[in-house]
Design a protein around this motif. Structure first.
Motif, short mmCIF file in Angstrom:
data_model
loop_
_atom_site.label_atom_id
_atom_site.label_comp_id
_atom_site.label_asym_id
_atom_site.label_seq_id
_atom_site.Cartn_x
_atom_site.Cartn_y
_atom_site.Cartn_z
N ARG A 1 -3.82 11.01 -2.15
CA ARG A 1 -3.50 10.52 -0.79
C ARG A 1 -2.95 9.10 -0.80
O ARG A 1 -1.89 8.85 -0.25
N THR A 2 -3.66 8.17 -1.39
CA THR A 2 -3.19 6.79 -1.49
C THR A 2 -2.94 6.47 -2.95
O THR A 2 -3.82 6.64 -3.78
N LEU A 3 -1.72 6.03 -3.27
CA LEU A 3 -1.35 5.79 -4.67
C LEU A 3 -1.59 4.34 -5.06
O LEU A 3 -1.68 4.01 -6.23
N ARG A 4 -1.65 3.47 -4.08
CA ARG A 4 -2.07 2.08 -4.30
C ARG A 4 -2.73 1.59 -3.04
O ARG A 4 -2.09 1.63 -1.99
N PRO A 5 -3.95 1.10 -3.07
CA PRO A 5 -4.82 1.06 -4.23
C PRO A 5 -5.36 2.45 -4.55
O PRO A 5 -5.67 3.21 -3.62
N LEU A 6 -5.47 2.78 -5.83
CA LEU A 6 -5.97 4.08 -6.25
C LEU A 6 -7.46 4.19 -5.97
O LEU A 6 -8.21 3.26 -6.23
N ASP A 7 -7.87 5.34 -5.44
CA ASP A 7 -9.30 5.61 -5.28
C ASP A 7 -9.79 6.19 -6.60
O ASP A 7 -9.95 7.40 -6.75
N ILE B 1 -7.07 5.92 5.11
CA ILE B 1 -6.11 5.95 3.99
C ILE B 1 -6.69 5.19 2.79
O ILE B 1 -5.97 4.66 1.97
N ASP B 2 -8.00 5.19 2.72
CA ASP B 2 -8.65 4.48 1.62
C ASP B 2 -9.12 5.41 0.51
O ASP B 2 -9.27 4.99 -0.63
N ARG B 3 -9.39 6.65 0.85
CA ARG B 3 -10.06 7.54 -0.09
C ARG B 3 -9.19 8.73 -0.46
O ARG B 3 -8.49 9.28 0.36
N ALA B 4 -9.32 9.15 -1.73
CA ALA B 4 -8.76 10.42 -2.15
C ALA B 4 -9.63 11.54 -1.56
O ALA B 4 -10.72 11.28 -1.07
N ALA B 5 -9.12 12.77 -1.58
CA ALA B 5 -9.87 13.88 -0.99
C ALA B 5 -9.96 15.03 -2.00
O ALA B 5 -9.01 15.29 -2.73
N ARG C 1 0.88 -1.17 0.00
CA ARG C 1 0.00 0.00 0.00
C ARG C 1 0.91 1.23 0.00
O ARG C 1 1.89 1.26 0.76
N ILE C 2 0.60 2.20 -0.85
CA ILE C 2 1.46 3.37 -1.00
C ILE C 2 0.66 4.61 -0.62
O ILE C 2 -0.39 4.88 -1.22
#
Lengths: 321, 323
Positions: B235-241, B191-195, B143-144
């Motif tokens: 925010r999280t590059l893997r997995p991508l939201d 850390i699951d969702r983009a914002a 997870r990135i």
């Protein structure tokens, strides 16, 4: 050493030998695929080292690990089913011959990157040290790993932090097809290890009694808190590096010379001499091992395949949802 | 309260070390020196050398030791000075951390957090300035995450530590001194969702880590001209939201991706491909990408500036998209 102990070592070596001899047949009949690296000739190391560890100790191994896995107590069925790619394999068919795992027995693989297991062993030992557990992590690797940077980084770190690691270098004289002297400026590997400030000694890796005694001594020292030890286990593989190796790099005569030191007949002869083994007893061992193997093959062949719909399982933890 | 990105990271470390005795920090110069970028300053005095461990310059050994310690029941945080040096530990990260769960048929897990600095902009030349997080985002099993805000710098670490799998946390080097407001009760964040950091209906600007500021600066300039940009922080590059990005694209119909990685085979390429796969008919203009020039990052300031995505480049790309 008691008769029982010697008999255990003999039985363990025979189990590993017969298991792998059958693996060759199964490979030839294409029931096992992929890369397969045989341990035949080196059984004294697995029997001696693994037999001297306790159940809470940890083990990190290599891709030539059938013998290590069996000596650690992973069943023939679980190892063989893994090579058959079945779900009753010890890695559910995800790893194959080179990646045998058993979390419950603290057997951390099965690493096919030469030298790649050493940092894991240092970390497992760090964890047990920080948790105050009197646990030894045994790290098995070949002479090829000594050429890797990770070998030097890890011996230094383990010695620097006085971590409870038993480094077990199985020196079978060849890194695949490259002879030790063609790859190492200094071929005395125990001497190399001692430069990191840890007790290091060479051991006759064709003698299970010597391996067991050296391991017991090292484990006692490590458990006593005096930091890592290094064993150079001088051994030899009788078979090719893998099933695809034409063995152009060594003489048949050299192999035959080493076969004269085969650890199984050597220990059996010693025990006979000492009145600890009769032909009938040896036959019983062979017969029991044969039965175990027959049952393991049947169980492996009956094992279910992982459904393709489960392909992407175990990439990440499975959260309860 | 006002706090810098560096201090927010340090508070997160302090909380983790206080709350969970399995947590320890390990890396080059994290202890006596206080961290290469000062993130762990004072933690050695507070938590002692057992838990704030200076290591030799042996990236493969100490990253792999972090993996082993995680297997052994600890919750290690490993600091690598910069992503450039992480290449010395690539074998451990990819062949062990990312694969052990799968290779073992689900028996093993590696609950490890690896922190490292990424990015350019400080005239440190090619071996200290690259943005390789997109590479890591290629790897299943990892997870990135890339905190771009003070709140995320404070809140992402705890969530990452609770993850049963290895998490790589990228800190952009230009952010450490950036101050910001942090609520007194700031805590763990998802850390699951983009914002969506700025709402707007005319064009979607996607950034992360160091490029979020670039995108926000560009959005301000565009607003002065009457173009309202929506800014998405991945925010999280893997997995991508993917959903958050595509939902925004469905509203604005225009997409500009800002990525400090090189264009070829980059994260920006991945996002563009997903937009083309899933929202092609929503787009009113070709997808635009603003990436680093295909060159090792040079030292001289004018060359480095020219190599990196600048707000003016983003403005120009957005104007092309808006037409």
């Amino acid at each position: 050493m008691t008769t029982k102990h010697r008999e255990d070592l003999l039985r363990q070596m025979i189990r590993i030998r017969r298991f792998e001899e059958r693996c060759v047949e199964l490979y030839s009949s294409t029931k096992i695929r992929g890369f397969m690296h045989l341990y035949i000739g080196e059984e004294a190391v697995a029997a001696g080292v693994l037999g001297a560890l306790g159940p809470s100790d940890a083990v990190v191994s290599t891709y030539r690990e059938h013998g290590h896995a069996l000596a650690r107590g992973i069943s023939m069925e679980a190892v063989l089913a893994e090579m058959y790619g079945r779900t009753n394999g010890c890695s559910r068919g995800r790893g194959g011959s080179m990646h045998l795992f058993d979390a419950g027995r603290r057997f951390y693989g099965g690493n096919a990157i030469v030298g790649g297991g050493l940092p894991l062993a240092v970390g497992l030992a760090l964890a047990s040290a920080m948790r105050g557990e009197p646990v030894v992590t045994a790290c098995l690797f070949g002479d090829g790993a000594v050429a890797e940077g990770e070998f030097h980084e890890c011996l230094n770190l383990a010695a620097l932090w006085r971590l409870p690691v038993l480094f077990c270098c199985e020196n079978n004289l060849y890194a695949m097809g490259t002879a030790l002297a063609r790859a190492q400026a200094e071929t005395d590997l125990a001497l190399r290890a001692s430069s990191y400030g840890m007790p290091s000694w060479p051991v006759d890796g064709m003698d299970p009694l010597a391996v067991a005694a050296a391991t017991e001594r090292a484990v006692e020292s490590i458990r006593g808190g005096s930091g890592p030890c290094f064993l150079e286990l001088r051994t030899y593989r009788f078979r090719a590096h893998s099933m695809y190796d034409a063995e152009r790099y060594r003489d048949r005569a050299e192999v035959e010379r080493w076969k004269d030191r085969d650890p199984i007949p050597r220990l059996a002869a010693l025990m006979r001499e000492d009145g600890e083994l009769t032909d009938a007893e040896l036959e019983t061992i062979e017969s029991e091992v044969g039965d175990e193997l027959t049952a393991a093959i049947a169980a492996a062949e009956a094992g279910p395949f992982e459904p393709v719909s489960d392909l992407t399982r175990f990439v990440y933890a499975e959260h309860a949802s | 309260m006002t706090i810098t990105y560096r201090e927010a990271l340090r508070e997160a470390l302090r909380e983790a070390l206080t709350e969970d005795e399995r947590v320890f920090l390990m890396g080059e110069d994290v202890g006596a020196y206080g961290g290469c970028f000062g993130v762990s300053l004072g933690l050695l005095e507070e938590f002692g050398p057992e838990r704030i461990r200076d290591t030799p310059l042996s990236e493969s050994a100490f990253v792999g030791a972090g993996i082993g310690a995680a297997l052994g029941g600890m919750r290690p945080i490993v600091e690598i000075m910069t992503v450039n040096f992480s290449l010395l530990a690539l074998d451990q990260i990819i062949n062990n951390a990312a694969t052990l769960r799968h290779m073992s048929g689900g028996q093993l897990g590696v609950p490890l957090v690896i922190r490292m600095t990424t990015g350019a902009g400080r005239q440190l030349a090619a071996q200290h300035s690259h943005s390789l997080e997109g590479w890591y985002a290629h790897i299943p099993g990892l997870r990135i995450i890339a905190p771009a805000t003070i709140e995320d710098a404070r809140g992402m670490l705890w969530t990452a530590l609770e993850d049963p799998d290895p998490v790589l946390l990228f800190e952009h080097g230009s952010l450490y001194n950036v101050p910001g407001e942090l609520a007194a009760d700031a805590a763990a964040v998802d850390i699951d969702r983009a914002a969506i950091r700025r709402a707007g209906g005319d064009v979607t600007l996607v950034g992360y880590g160091g490029t979020l500021r670039t995108a926000l600066t560009a959005a301000d300039e565009l607003a002065a001209d009457g173009v309202e940009a929506e800014v998405v922080d991945l925010r999280t590059l893997r997995p991508l939201d993917e959903d958050t990005v595509l939902d925004s694209v469905r509203r604005t119909h225009r997409l500009v991706i800002v990525d400090e990685g090189w264009r070829t085979g980059s994260l920006s390429a991945e996002i563009a491909a997903r937009a083309a796969e899933a929202a092609l008919y929503e787009l009113d203009a070709p997808i635009e990408r603003v990436c680093t020039a295909e060159v090792p990052i040079p030292y001289a300031k004018q060359l480095e500036d020219a190599a990196l995505p600048q707000a003016a480049d983003v403005v120009a790309a957005a104007r092309r998209a808006v037409g």
